[in-house]
Structure formats: C-alpha cells, structure tokens
Design an enzyme around this catalytic site. Structure first.
Site, short mmCIF file in Angstrom:
data_model
loop_
_atom_site.label_atom_id
_atom_site.label_comp_id
_atom_site.label_asym_id
_atom_site.label_seq_id
_atom_site.Cartn_x
_atom_site.Cartn_y
_atom_site.Cartn_z
N SER A 126 47.23 19.83 49.74
CA SER A 126 46.76 18.77 48.84
C SER A 126 45.26 18.97 48.61
CB SER A 126 47.27 17.40 49.48
OG SER A 126 46.45 16.53 48.65
N GLU A 128 43.83 16.60 48.34
CA GLU A 128 43.13 15.31 49.37
C GLU A 128 42.51 15.77 50.48
OE1 GLU A 128 43.40 11.51 49.69
OE2 GLU A 128 43.36 11.76 47.58
N TYR A 155 46.80 10.69 55.81
CA TYR A 155 47.75 11.64 55.11
C TYR A 155 46.97 12.87 54.83
CZ TYR A 155 49.58 13.87 50.61
OH TYR A 155 49.85 14.89 49.88
P1 NAP Z 1 57.18 12.34 46.33
O1 NAP Z 1 57.81 12.11 45.17
O2 NAP Z 1 56.81 11.47 47.08
O3 NAP Z 1 58.50 13.05 47.13
C1 NAP Z 1 58.46 13.21 48.86
C2 NAP Z 1 59.72 13.62 49.04
O4 NAP Z 1 59.80 13.96 50.37
C3 NAP Z 1 61.07 12.99 48.67
O5 NAP Z 1 62.12 13.70 48.43
C4 NAP Z 1 61.40 12.32 50.04
O6 NAP Z 1 62.56 11.83 50.29
C5 NAP Z 1 61.02 13.60 51.24
N1 NAP Z 1 60.82 13.23 52.52
C6 NAP Z 1 60.08 11.95 53.05
N2 NAP Z 1 60.21 11.98 54.12
C7 NAP Z 1 61.01 12.85 54.57
C8 NAP Z 1 61.51 13.08 55.66
N3 NAP Z 1 61.25 12.84 56.98
N4 NAP Z 1 62.47 14.30 55.65
C9 NAP Z 1 63.05 14.97 54.86
N5 NAP Z 1 62.26 14.43 53.37
C10 NAP Z 1 61.49 13.56 53.62
O7 NAP Z 1 56.12 13.45 46.15
P2 NAP Z 1 55.83 14.62 45.19
O8 NAP Z 1 54.64 13.95 44.22
O9 NAP Z 1 57.17 15.25 44.57
O10 NAP Z 1 54.88 15.79 45.87
C11 NAP Z 1 55.59 16.78 46.69
C12 NAP Z 1 55.03 17.25 47.76
O11 NAP Z 1 53.60 17.75 47.21
C13 NAP Z 1 54.47 16.38 48.76
O12 NAP Z 1 54.41 16.95 50.15
C14 NAP Z 1 52.91 15.73 48.54
O13 NAP Z 1 52.44 15.04 49.56
C15 NAP Z 1 52.64 17.11 48.03
N6 NAP Z 1 51.40 16.98 46.96
C16 NAP Z 1 51.61 16.24 45.96
C17 NAP Z 1 50.73 16.01 44.90
C18 NAP Z 1 50.97 15.19 43.81
O14 NAP Z 1 49.93 15.10 43.03
N7 NAP Z 1 52.27 14.86 43.27
C19 NAP Z 1 49.46 16.75 44.89
C20 NAP Z 1 49.30 17.45 46.11
C21 NAP Z 1 50.12 17.73 46.99
P3 NAP Z 1 63.06 10.35 49.74
O15 NAP Z 1 63.53 10.57 48.53
O16 NAP Z 1 64.21 10.07 50.65
O17 NAP Z 1 61.72 9.30 49.98
N1 GDD Z 2 48.30 4.05 44.13
C1 GDD Z 2 47.08 3.46 43.63
N2 GDD Z 2 47.62 2.11 43.20
N3 GDD Z 2 45.99 3.82 43.38
C2 GDD Z 2 44.86 3.20 42.79
C3 GDD Z 2 45.16 1.75 42.42
C4 GDD Z 2 46.51 1.38 42.50
O1 GDD Z 2 46.84 0.03 42.36
N4 GDD Z 2 44.13 1.26 41.82
C5 GDD Z 2 42.97 2.51 41.87
N5 GDD Z 2 43.71 3.47 42.64
C6 GDD Z 2 43.03 4.76 42.69
C7 GDD Z 2 43.22 5.03 44.18
O2 GDD Z 2 42.38 4.44 45.08
C8 GDD Z 2 42.65 6.69 43.99
O3 GDD Z 2 41.41 6.87 43.98
C9 GDD Z 2 43.39 7.07 42.66
O4 GDD Z 2 43.57 5.53 42.06
C10 GDD Z 2 44.60 7.78 42.64
O5 GDD Z 2 45.40 7.21 43.64
P1 GDD Z 2 47.11 7.84 43.65
O6 GDD Z 2 47.67 7.71 42.42
O7 GDD Z 2 47.84 6.66 44.70
O8 GDD Z 2 46.91 9.23 44.22
P2 GDD Z 2 46.00 10.11 45.12
O9 GDD Z 2 45.19 10.63 44.63
O10 GDD Z 2 45.54 8.90 46.25
O11 GDD Z 2 47.14 11.07 45.87
C11 GDD Z 2 48.01 11.71 45.23
O12 GDD Z 2 47.52 12.95 44.89
C12 GDD Z 2 46.90 13.83 46.07
C13 GDD Z 2 46.47 15.10 45.34
O13 GDD Z 2 45.00 14.89 45.20
C14 GDD Z 2 49.34 11.96 45.83
O14 GDD Z 2 50.23 12.52 44.97
C15 GDD Z 2 49.23 12.67 47.08
O15 GDD Z 2 50.58 13.04 47.74
C16 GDD Z 2 48.49 14.02 46.57
O16 GDD Z 2 48.45 14.82 47.88
#
Ligand code: NAP
Ligand code: GDD
Length: 354
Positions: A126, A128, A155
C-alpha cells in the site's frame, strides 16, 4: 488446461473485481472467505455460480496450508487485510495479526509446498507505507519505488512488514512473489467507511430524502440545529436530515478506479521475474476536491452547510500527501489506468443515487 487462482479477500472490493477479471481470462477461481455471522458475499453473488468458495482465515496457518495444498493454485492473490487505517489505531493487534501475520502464513505455506516453484504470489502492499515521506522535484511532491517508507499507522507498519517479508522470501527461498504498491482505489463497491464512499453514500441518501426540493443556494438553510439539514417546505413529520460528518478534509490522495488496479495485479504475476510496482494515477486531490465534484454532480455548488467536521474522524497520525508515479508499471507491465478522477467520482455518486 485452465490456470487456477486462489484469492484471499475475494469478498472485498478488489477481490470482486479481480475474480471477474480472472473469470474473463478463463481461470478457475477459488475465493477464500472467513466464517462470519452474516453473509459477506454481496459483491460476488453475481459470479458465485462460476467460482468456488472455500472457508479459511489467513491468521490460521493450518487453514492456509490446507487451502494451498488442496486447490493447487498457479497464482495466489492476497487481498485479505484489516484494511481500514483509522480502525488500525483502535485494533492494532488484530491489524498486525491479519495484515502482517497472515502474509507470513501464506508465504510459509508456499515455501513448504511441493509446488513452490509453480506458484506465483501477489501481495497487496500500500501507498500508506510511504506515510509522511515523499520525494520532491520542481515543487512536485511524489512517491515511487525508490521513495523511503515512513509509515504512519499500525496498518501501514503491518503492510510494510508484509512487504519486506515478500522481498525476503523472494530473495531467500526463490518464491515468485510480487508486491503491488497500490495507491488509493475506489469504486461503486467501496466499503462504506472509507471517505469516498461515505461521501457518495450520504449524497445518495440525502438526495432521496430531499427529493422534490430545490438544491443549492437558499433552499438549504442552517437553523438552530447545527448538525441537521433543513429544507424549506419539507413536511413537518420529516423535516431534518443528519449532516455528513467528516474528519480531515485537507488530506490529499491519488485516487483511481479499482477495476483498473486489479488488472495491474494480474499483469505483475504474468512477468517471468517477480518485482514490486507502484500503481497510481500520477494525480492528487484533496478530500475537499472530492466533495466539490461529488456535490456538483447533484447540482450543489456550496456544500459547506451540509458537512460537519467531527474530530472523532481525525487520526492520531495522518498521511497528508500521496501522489504516485506509475512509470515502472506503465513501461514494464504495459499498464495504463482508464478511469479519470472525475469519472470515478461521477460513477460512485451515480451508483449511490441509483
Ligand atoms: P476490503 O474491501 O476491506 O477487503 C478486505 C478483504 O479481506 C475482505 O474480503 C475481508 O473479508 C478479507 N479479510 C479480512 N480479514 C481476513 C482474515 N483474517 N482472513 C481472511 N480474509 C480476511 O479491501 P480492498 O479495498 O478490497 O483492498 C484489498 C487489499 O488491498 C487489502 O489488503 C488492502 O489493505 C490493500 N490495499 C487497498 C487499497 C485501496 O485503496 N483499496 C490500496 C492499497 C492497498 P470480510 O468480507 O470477511 O471482511
Ligand atoms: N475513512 C474516513 N472517514 N476518512 C476520512 C474521513 C472520514 O470520515 N474524513 C476525512 N478522512 C480522510 C482520512 O483522514 C484520510 O486522510 C483520507 O480521508 C482517506 O481516508 P480513507 O478513505 O479511510 O483511506 P486511506 O487513505 O486512509 O486508506 C485507504 O488507502 C490506502 C492506500 O493509500 C485504504 O484503502 C487502505 O487500505 C489503503 O492501503
């Protein structure tokens, strides 16, 4: 023979898009879901007949081992994580066990598999992990594969541990493991407590509530209840709607569409040599910018009266600026994102309006 893929985290946003992509490419897809008290297959119900669902949890090394030996995958995708940054401050230990420890379980299962050399592994790293760090050229702040990681949350620290584990197992045991350092990617299927979806979902509900009212300008007023929206002319039995409560609006993110990003995951595993790649759009926008475009989509130019800043949503440590440079992924993988930021926001708002 069709290739076989095993997806941990298939019920999540990315898991659902990746499963669709792999089915299109003719893969036999098995997805791992954990036992929970309610169904979590909402995002994949439409493809359930075409995939196999297996029960497992990445924190349970035995179940991970068994899945890898039983299904004999060619490609293993680990998308499972406790993926919410804010939650990781509240449940750091659980986040560590899943997001770092779970990856170790998968790597160990591959390492001891008799099919070790036939398995390719994708790890969801990520942006992050960059945390508060960026490089800077001519006033442009950015991150790429060479930027040092200074993670800012439990995280991100767990993700960084997993990232290094994959590198270590690649170098130490010859595992074909690649990490996608993916910047934020969203979609109509995004979890409802991430900021983008929280905004678009609120807009959808607000629009339904205020149907028939005139948006913008004088139609929306701020009376005695600072946390509620009132609209002139609403029937008295339902006069108010809770405002949208958010935290830091100044944070900047590089936001793309998940559909584009799962393609990069697949491309990484088609390379002969495993490696790590930044996947991003090369553009950055603030939460405020997202609000501007999302509200404009429903004809509201000034949303300031509709949003309340709630310190509850501030994080103990914030990541202020993410902007990824995806040149390596573009040049080596031939990856290119298709969905623009504006189209992403519009698609999400339109979906929640519908
Ligand atoms: P998400 O919607 O939160 O999906 C997470 C998945 O992980 C869900 O299917 C969840 O299952 C499963 N999971 C959680 N704990 C588990 C466990 N102990 N054993 C097996 N499965 C488990 O996340 P996403 O946005 O699709 O992201 C996919 C991956 O990319 C994550 O690893 C996230 O950290 C990473 N990532 C995401 C972003 C982004 O912007 N979306 C960016 C960078 C990296 P349940 O349905 O049971 O909760
Ligand atoms: N969730 C959330 N809720 N975020 C908020 C809010 C709120 O009410 N208000 C402001 N924010 C700001 C957070 O402080 C952060 O700076 C930004 O919005 C984005 O927050 P999220 O949407 O929760 O995403 P993230 O950037 O912290 O994390 C996501 O992206 C990562 C990759 O950069 C997640 O998908 C992570 O799993 C992923 O790794």
């Amino acid at each position: 023979m069709n290739k076989k893929a095993l997806i941990f985290g298939i019920s999540g946003q990315d898991g659902s898009y990746l499963a669709e992509l792999l089915l299109e490419k003719g893969y036999e897809v098995t997805g791992v879901t954990r036992r929970v008290s309610v169904s979590t297959t909402e995002r994949i119900n439409h493809i359930l007949p075409q995939i196999t669902i297996a029960e497992g949890d990445i924190t349970d090394g035995f179940s991970v081992n068994k899945l890898i030996s039983e299904y004999e995958p060619d490609e293993v995708y680990n998308l499972a994580a406790q993926s919410h940054v804010g939650t990781s401050f509240k449940q750091p230990s659980l986040t560590w066990d899943i997001t770092a420890g779970g990856v170790l379980n998968i790597l160990e299962a591959i390492r001891y598999s008799p099919r070790k050399d036939d398995i390719r592994f994708y790890q969801a790293s990520s942006s992050e992990m960059f945390g508060k760090n960026y490089d800077e050229v001519e006033n442009k702040k950015y991150q790429d594969e060479n930027t040092e990681f200074i993670p800012q949350s439990p995280y991100a620290i767990a993700k960084l541990a997993a990232h290094h584990l994959v590198r270590n197992y690649r170098e130490g045991y010859g595992i074909h493991g690649s990490c996608g350092i993916l910047f934020n990617h969203e979609s109509e299927r995004r979890g409802e407590n991430f900021v983008t979806r929280k905004i678009t979902k609120w807009i959808g509900e607000f629009a339904a509530w205020s149907e028939g009212a005139e948006f913008g300008g004088a139609a929306i007023i701020l009376p005695e209840h600072m946390d509620l929206v009132r609209i002139y002319g609403r029937p008295l039995n339902k006069p108010e709607f809770p405002k949208l409560r958010l935290g830091n609006l100044d944070a900047k993110r590089d936001w793309g569409h998940a559909e584009d990003y799962v393609n990069a995951m697949w491309l990484m595993l088609q390379q002969e040599t495993p490696d790590d790649y930044v996947v991003a759009t090369g553009e950055t926008y603030s939460v405020r910018d997202f609000l501007d475009i999302a509200f404009a989509r429903v004809g509201i130019d000034d949303w300031s009266n509709l949003v309340v800043i709630d310190p509850k949503f501030y994080r103990p440590a914030e990541v202020d600026h993410l902007l990824g440079i995806p040149i390596k992924a573009e040049e080596e993988l031939g990856w290119k994102r298709k969905v623009s930021f504006k189209d992403l926001v519009h698609r999400m708002v339109d979906s929640d309006l519908a």
